[in-house]
Design a protein around this motif. Sequence first.
Motif, mmCIF file in Angstrom:
data_model
loop_
_atom_site.group_PDB
_atom_site.id
_atom_site.type_symbol
_atom_site.label_atom_id
_atom_site.label_comp_id
_atom_site.label_asym_id
_atom_site.label_seq_id
_atom_site.Cartn_x
_atom_site.Cartn_y
_atom_site.Cartn_z
ATOM 1 N N ALA A 220 0.858 -1.174 0.000
ATOM 2 C CA ALA A 220 0.000 0.000 0.000
ATOM 3 C C ALA A 220 0.901 1.234 0.000
ATOM 4 O O ALA A 220 2.063 1.173 0.426
ATOM 5 C CB ALA A 220 -0.903 0.002 1.230
ATOM 6 N N ALA A 221 0.377 2.337 -0.486
ATOM 7 C CA ALA A 221 1.147 3.579 -0.549
ATOM 8 C C ALA A 221 1.707 3.914 0.826
ATOM 9 O O ALA A 221 0.978 3.909 1.820
ATOM 10 C CB ALA A 221 0.276 4.710 -1.069
ATOM 11 N N GLY A 222 3.000 4.147 0.893
ATOM 12 C CA GLY A 222 3.665 4.489 2.147
ATOM 13 C C GLY A 222 4.039 3.302 3.000
ATOM 14 O O GLY A 222 4.692 3.452 4.031
ATOM 15 N N ALA A 223 3.630 2.100 2.613
ATOM 16 C CA ALA A 223 3.933 0.894 3.396
ATOM 17 C C ALA A 223 5.225 0.255 2.904
ATOM 18 O O ALA A 223 5.763 0.616 1.863
ATOM 19 C CB ALA A 223 2.781 -0.101 3.306
ATOM 20 N N SER A 224 5.694 -0.723 3.658
ATOM 21 C CA SER A 224 6.885 -1.476 3.260
ATOM 22 C C SER A 224 6.677 -2.934 3.635
ATOM 23 O O SER A 224 5.756 -3.278 4.360
ATOM 24 C CB SER A 224 8.133 -0.915 3.952
ATOM 25 N N GLY A 225 7.522 -3.793 3.127
ATOM 26 C CA GLY A 225 7.490 -5.185 3.533
ATOM 27 C C GLY A 225 6.757 -6.133 2.609
ATOM 28 O O GLY A 225 6.826 -7.339 2.778
ATOM 29 N N ILE B 205 4.770 -3.287 -6.421
ATOM 30 C CA ILE B 205 4.550 -4.721 -6.573
ATOM 31 C C ILE B 205 5.900 -5.423 -6.628
ATOM 32 O O ILE B 205 6.877 -4.863 -7.136
ATOM 33 C CB ILE B 205 3.686 -5.021 -7.822
ATOM 34 N N SER B 206 5.928 -6.635 -6.087
ATOM 35 C CA SER B 206 7.157 -7.420 -6.036
ATOM 36 C C SER B 206 6.884 -8.813 -6.597
ATOM 37 O O SER B 206 5.852 -9.413 -6.299
ATOM 38 C CB SER B 206 7.634 -7.529 -4.582
#
Length: 178
Positions: free
Chosen positions: A52-57, A158-159
């Motif tokens: 999500a925007a601003g998220a990590s992981g 996206i990863s």
Amino acid sequence: MAKTLISTHTASSSATLDITSGIDSTYPVYEFHCVGIHPQTDSAIFKFQVNAAGASGFNETITSSAFRAYHNEADTDEALSYDAGADQAQGTGYQNITTGNGSDNDQASAGTLSLYAPSSTTYVKHFMAVFTDADQEDKTNVLRAAGYINTTSAIDEISFKFDSGNIDAGVIKMFGVS
């Protein structure tokens, strides 16, 4: 329906292919065309996850379902079935989009992942993937997976990765669809 190429990402012994820009409110649908995706490790499953925007992981909550068809090279075995191992029920892991690629030089996968309305801040984000792969048992598999990312936050990253080993080779092209 018009498609606009936004970016191209090429793997070369890459642990992941992360696309961290270009997913925004410009297009209502984003497609990721994966071509010649080849693992370093036999039986590796190709997967994706988003932020999500601003998220990590890369750990957003996903609910999905999948089914698989396969046919072996010797023409002695085939099936169509629900693939319980490829779905998630409010899981935060990477989502399977192949069944288990072989690492021989004549084995790879290809397919398309569609992500719908990723910039919406009102609704969850739906996705649909259709991939084919040549596996370590000399079968051709088709996996269809679909579901939703259970967040009303915009998705902007996206990863892609294999569950084992690196992405030995392959290309992912990101398109905006209008």
